[in-house]
Enzyme design. Structure first.
Site, short mmCIF file in Angstrom:
data_model
loop_
_atom_site.label_atom_id
_atom_site.label_comp_id
_atom_site.label_asym_id
_atom_site.label_seq_id
_atom_site.Cartn_x
_atom_site.Cartn_y
_atom_site.Cartn_z
N ASN A 24 37.55 83.98 69.86
CA ASN A 24 36.97 83.02 68.92
C ASN A 24 35.67 83.64 68.44
O ASN A 24 34.64 83.57 69.12
CB ASN A 24 36.74 81.68 69.62
N LYS A 31 33.51 84.62 71.64
CA LYS A 31 33.93 83.97 72.87
C LYS A 31 35.33 84.46 73.20
O LYS A 31 36.16 84.64 72.31
CB LYS A 31 33.90 82.44 72.71
N ARG A 108 41.38 82.40 66.97
CA ARG A 108 41.11 81.16 66.24
C ARG A 108 40.70 81.54 64.83
O ARG A 108 39.74 82.28 64.62
CB ARG A 108 39.98 80.37 66.90
N HIS A 196 39.45 71.57 62.91
CA HIS A 196 39.48 71.26 64.35
C HIS A 196 40.90 71.01 64.84
O HIS A 196 41.11 70.35 65.86
CB HIS A 196 38.59 70.05 64.69
N HIS A 224 36.36 64.54 67.67
CA HIS A 224 35.91 65.87 68.09
C HIS A 224 34.45 65.99 67.68
O HIS A 224 34.13 66.19 66.50
CB HIS A 224 36.76 66.95 67.42
N LEU A 225 33.56 65.82 68.65
CA LEU A 225 32.13 65.78 68.37
C LEU A 225 31.44 66.97 69.03
O LEU A 225 31.23 66.99 70.24
CB LEU A 225 31.53 64.47 68.88
N GLY A 228 30.16 71.18 65.11
CA GLY A 228 30.97 70.67 64.01
C GLY A 228 31.61 69.39 64.51
O GLY A 228 31.95 69.28 65.69
N ARG A 257 25.26 70.74 59.16
CA ARG A 257 26.01 70.45 57.94
C ARG A 257 25.86 68.97 57.58
O ARG A 257 25.80 68.12 58.46
CB ARG A 257 27.48 70.80 58.14
N ILE A 345 29.59 67.24 72.45
CA ILE A 345 28.90 65.96 72.44
C ILE A 345 29.82 64.86 72.96
O ILE A 345 29.41 64.02 73.77
CB ILE A 345 28.42 65.62 71.01
N GLU A 347 32.20 65.00 75.07
CA GLU A 347 32.47 65.09 76.51
C GLU A 347 31.24 64.86 77.37
O GLU A 347 31.36 64.47 78.53
CB GLU A 347 33.06 66.48 76.82
N GLU A 395 40.81 74.55 73.33
CA GLU A 395 41.36 75.31 72.20
C GLU A 395 41.88 76.68 72.65
O GLU A 395 42.89 77.16 72.12
CB GLU A 395 40.29 75.47 71.12
#
Length: 417
Positions: A24, A31, A108, A196, A224-225, A228, A257, A345, A347, A395
């Site tokens: 990624n 990563k 990814r 995402h 999905h926080l 992004g 963003r 965020i 989690e 992911e």
């Protein structure tokens, strides 16, 4: 860690095991994780994972094993490029895991456009198409491609698989993906794509195990926080609607963003303020969101710990916008049965989950604050009409499984989830 062609010679006849490398790549980091490749990958079997952070400067190379124990923690030379970092990573893998052979690398890739609705084996044609999509994902796509190009030079015979963040959303209806623009523009590919997707696909894959088979096929909104952020409305474990659109700028405010914005603001900035397209792009992608509103930080942890009124305003706006978009997702589903929080965020930020759930009381969410603080899977009371959950995303595992499936189509499960 050698490639398949060299395995026999380099190992002197000793038995070797297949391995899949997951990458990624971002603007300043790569990563990575490595999974066994002899069977469908599982998280508990991961070989190692880590990161090369600070590309272009002094790269910090770290890795840990499946128990979390540190395997390497060192700095690479000043000015290390993506290719240099990947080369160092591959050399380290070969020394650390001589009995594993790389059989594939999964990447990814943020944008797959209209063409790619599923993972694909990368070749020159695929690479050319992905380059064409760079303007739609300028923060991510060039760096995804940089890792692909670098690995092609370092391991030219290694199969590489592109896994797209847009692919999961191709189940949406035409009306859900359309803008009210002239049809000629839609024909050119100007439409809502959503992002995402690898995260949402993973969450969809584990819903039966966590919510139960019947509830998993119900009306679920996943939040999905992370740096992004987006929401996705899912029914029967397929994407129905999502908050991001043509690019990853749309929807919720994010770390830097802006999220949803009246297009008239952009016209005003260019026509009345004299800003260039490049200046507007930098404003929307790098100077807005939590960072722009707070003037302090783009890190939610810092903002939650701050007493500064601007930090509190940024947090409040983030929660409010999630609530607004949650109503939109529920409308797209015709109701809501479950709400799932995931990513950094989602989690870890107890206060964000609390704020969103309290604002969603009108949707039947009855928060159990003690369960929320404890970080259990279900964070609503037993009688809650709409259940809420915290489910960690993965992911990397999704990418590893896609790579394995492309290499072993006869061994893939009938249900891809």
């Amino acid at each position: 860690m050698c490639d398949r062609a060299a395995a026999g010679a380099s190992q002197g006849g000793e038995s070797v095991s297949d391995a899949i490398l997951v990458l990624n790549a971002g603007s300043s980091s790569i990563k990575f994780s490595v999974f066994p490749g002899h069977e469908r990958p599982n998280r508990q079997d991961i070989i190692c994972e880590g990161e090369c952070e600070g590309i272009g400067h002094r790269v910090h190379f770290t890795a840990k094993d499946r128990t979390g124990a540190s395997l390497v923690d060192e700095y690479l030379a000043e000015g290390t490029s993506h290719e240099d970092a990947l080369s160092a990573l591959l050399r380290w893998l070969e020394v650390r895991y001589p009995d594993n052979q790389l059989v594939a690398a999964g990447h990814r890739v943020v944008h797959g456009g209209s063409l790619y609705t599923a993972p694909v084996l990368i070749d020159a044609t695929v690479t050319a198409e992905l380059r064409r999509l760079i303007p739609l994902a300028p923060l991510h796509q060039p760096h995804n491609l940089a890792a692909i190009d670098a690995l092609s030079k370092l391991h030219p015979t290694l199969p590489q698989i592109a896994c797209f963040d847009t692919a999961f959303h191709h189940t949406q209806s035409e009306v859900a993906t359309a803008f009210a623009l002239p049809r000629r523009l839609a024909a050119e590919g100007i439409r809502r794509y959503g992002f995402h997707g690898l995260s949402y696909e993973y969450i969809a894959s584990v819903l039966p195990d966590i919510l139960g088979p019947a509830a998993a096929d119900g009306r679920v909104v996943v939040a999905h926080l992370g740096s992004g952020a987006s929401l996705c409305a899912i029914h029967q474990r397929k994407s129905v609607a999502t908050t991001m659109g043509f690019t990853a700028l749309d929807g919720l405010p994010m770390s830097r963003r802006c999220g949803n914005l009246d297009p008239g603001v952009i016209l005003y900035l260019m026509q009345e303020k004299g800003m260039t397209a490049a200046e507007v792009s930098n404003l929307l992608y790098n100077e807005s969101g939590l960072f722009g509103v707070s003037g302090i930080s783009d890190d939610m942890r810092t903002l939650l710990a701050s007493d500064d009124p601007s930090a509190k305003e940024a947090v409040g706006l983030f929660v409010y916008r999630i609530g607004r978009e949650l109503g939109s997702m529920a409308a797209a589903l015709g109701g809501i049965d479950a709400l799932v929080f995931t990513a950094g965020i989602g989690e870890h930020a107890v206060e964000i989950r609390r704020g969103v759930c309290e604002d969603a009381a009108w949707l039947g969410v009855d928060l159990d604050q003690s369960a929320n603080v404890a970080g259990g899977a279900m964070i609503t009371r037993a009688g809650s009409r709409t259940s809420a959950w915290m489910i960690p995303t993965d992911e990397d595992l999704m990418i590893a499984r896609h790579a394995w499936t492309l290499l072993n189509p006869e061994g893939a499960p009938l249900d891809p989830h």
